[in-house]
Enzyme design. Structure first.
Site, short mmCIF file in Angstrom:
data_model
loop_
_atom_site.label_atom_id
_atom_site.label_comp_id
_atom_site.label_asym_id
_atom_site.label_seq_id
_atom_site.Cartn_x
_atom_site.Cartn_y
_atom_site.Cartn_z
N SER A 1 -31.88 -126.28 67.22
CA SER A 1 -32.40 -125.46 68.07
C SER A 1 -31.41 -124.39 68.19
CB SER A 1 -32.82 -125.85 69.50
OG SER A 1 -33.50 -127.04 69.31
C1 SAM Z 1 -35.85 -129.39 67.93
S1 SAM Z 1 -35.47 -130.93 66.81
C2 SAM Z 1 -34.09 -131.55 67.92
C3 SAM Z 1 -32.91 -130.95 67.94
C4 SAM Z 1 -31.57 -131.42 68.24
N1 SAM Z 1 -31.71 -131.85 69.37
C5 SAM Z 1 -30.48 -130.59 67.96
O1 SAM Z 1 -29.41 -131.15 68.27
O2 SAM Z 1 -30.32 -130.02 66.87
C6 SAM Z 1 -36.75 -131.90 67.69
C7 SAM Z 1 -36.83 -133.22 67.15
O3 SAM Z 1 -38.05 -133.92 67.83
C8 SAM Z 1 -38.33 -134.92 66.94
N2 SAM Z 1 -39.52 -135.85 67.62
C9 SAM Z 1 -40.76 -135.06 67.70
N3 SAM Z 1 -41.51 -136.24 68.07
C10 SAM Z 1 -40.80 -137.17 68.57
C11 SAM Z 1 -41.05 -138.45 69.07
N4 SAM Z 1 -42.37 -138.75 69.36
N5 SAM Z 1 -40.09 -139.17 69.42
C12 SAM Z 1 -38.75 -138.84 68.96
N6 SAM Z 1 -38.51 -137.82 68.50
C13 SAM Z 1 -39.44 -136.97 68.19
C14 SAM Z 1 -38.46 -134.34 65.83
O4 SAM Z 1 -38.46 -135.31 64.46
C15 SAM Z 1 -37.67 -133.47 65.70
O5 SAM Z 1 -36.18 -133.79 64.91
#
Ligand code: SAM
Length: 402
Positions: free
Chosen positions: A77
């Site tokens: 992000s």
């Molecule tokens: C924007 S990214 C996370 C960025 C991260 N926090 C960073 O520090 O760069 C969003 C993440 O949410 C995960 N995600 C989506 N749905 C999810 C779920 N139901 N449970 C766990 N993770 C999930 C996706 O696989 C993705 O990797």
């Protein structure tokens, strides 16, 4: 260490310092603890293969994984929204924090904030992302972060309760596990989609309900797994859609298509137009028959729609008629005046209802302070007010204004 490694580390350090300065100027960071975390964690180690300038751009997300249709599923992000959410979370040393959605970088920032006495658990649904996050954290030396592979719909009960939960994927609802796994005075920061727009909201737990402290518009990759949600897109014409979070059959689509081809009615409120994001939240939560109207830029350029429709604007819908907000310069009120364009056989009535909302906003709420957003789980013993409700699968969002 070779000279080129030393040079790269020096360049990264100076880009990091510039990124922190920029985030300060944008008011994304305020507290010294978040500044220190951002200044300390080498963000480029969580963006391997990317140019250093891209890794340290303050307002730029880096896509890590896409689906076969090109939709971003995971990203590093933008530092800006990460900083805003960490400020919203007010993480203190010694806290237990759950991050939903992994990547490594944000978890490393949280590790800096909780210190050696605290605990950081990060959960992701995607095994590739879990492996990548673990590898990046190891390279950067953050080996105390626990990265878990799971669907976060159920939280991570084995490490609960948490003082803070930070959700880093776009959520449409707040599953019961997240509330249950928050400590009694815990806080959850979550990008929550409400009627077509996502706001990252900091909610404090207050007994069995959640009460907002702050909120901010944001965009995130979608939640996957059992909490995934898809909006309904209703096409009215080429380049014109209604985006609806609720069931589309509530609308008489054929009649709305006819309305679109009928002459446009204009009505003006006499009220000043400003704080568009706040007004939009008010409009979206003060009428049940509402959807976001989007029109392509060229239709706006050709004069078929007001410019508000290019970004998306709340449309009030009644049978086969609809109205949406516009604005015009008005020197008498020292800026812009809000008004309405309406189409269809009931255009007069739906325009009058919309204008009334615009006037109520301007006279009763504008510049009186932010909205209060509550999340009331279905299991809570709290009665619901009659206005400002958005129904979700596991509870109700209640938006009220001072
Ligand atoms: C924007 S990214 C996370 C960025 C991260 N926090 C960073 O520090 O760069 C969003 C993440 O949410 C995960 N995600 C989506 N749905 C999810 C779920 N139901 N449970 C766990 N993770 C999930 C996706 O696989 C993705 O990797």
């Amino acid at each position: 260490m070779s000279t080129s490694h030393t040079d790269a580390a020096d360049i990264a350090a100076s880009l990091r310092a510039a990124m922190v300065d920029e985030l300060r100027e944008m008011d994304a960071v305020i507290s010294e603890s978040v500044v220190a975390a951002l200044a300390g964690v080498p963000r480029h180690l969580f963006a391997p293969g990317e140019p250093l300038e891209a890794a340290y751009a303050a307002n730029h997300a880096l896509v890590v994984k896409r689906d076969t249709g090109g939709l971003a599923l995971s990203s590093l992000s933008a530092a800006h929204i990460q900083a805003v959410m960490l400020e919203q979370a007010e993480i203190k040393p010694g806290m237990r924090v759950l991050e939903i959605g992994s990547g490594g970088y944000n978890a490393a920032l949280i590790q800096e904030l909780v210190g050696t006495e605290g605990t950081v658990v990060s959960v992701d649904i995607d095994p590739d992302i879990v492996d990548r996050a673990r590898a990046c954290l190891a390279t950067a030396g953050y080996d105390r972060v626990e990265v878990v592979l799971a669907d976060a719909e159920n939280g991570v009960p084995e490490h609960a309760p948490y003082d803070r939960i930070i959700v880093t994927a776009g959520a449409w609802d707040i599953p019961p596990a997240w509330v249950d796994q928050l400590s009694a005075a815990g806080r959850i920061v979550v990008p929550l989609r409400m009627r077509g727009r996502t706001r990252t909201i900091a909610f404090d737990r207050s007994d069995d309900v959640l009460v907002s402290r702050s909120y901010c518009l944001a965009a995130f990759v979608p939640m996957q797994g059992s909490g995934a949600f898809s909006e309904h897109i209703v096409q009215l014409a080429e380049g014109v859609v209604l985006r609806v979070d609720e069931e589309p059959q509530r609308f008489d689509v054929e009649a709305l298509r006819r309305a679109l081809n009928s002459p446009r009615m204009e009505r003006w409120s006499g009220a000043a137009f400003d704080l568009p994001d706040e007004l939009e939240l008010f409009l979206l939560t003060n009428t049940p028959q509402v959807a976001m109207l989007h029109a392509d830029e060229d239709l706006v350029d050709q004069g078929w729609f007001a410019p508000s429709a290019a970004r998306g604007v709340p449309a009030l819908i009644s049978g086969g008629s609809f109205a949406y907000r516009t604005k015009r310069p008005n020197q008498e009120i020292g800026g812009f005046e809000s008004g309405v364009f309406a189409h269809g056989p009931e255009a007069e009535a739906v325009a009058a209802e919309y204008v009334e909302l615009l006037r109520r906003w301007a006279s009763d709420h504008r510049r009186r302070g932010a909205a209060r957003i509550q999340y009331i789980p279905k299991t809570a013993r709290t009665s619901l007010p009659s206005r400002g409700l958005i129904s979700k699968r596991h509870g109700t969002v209640v938006v009220t204004w001072p």
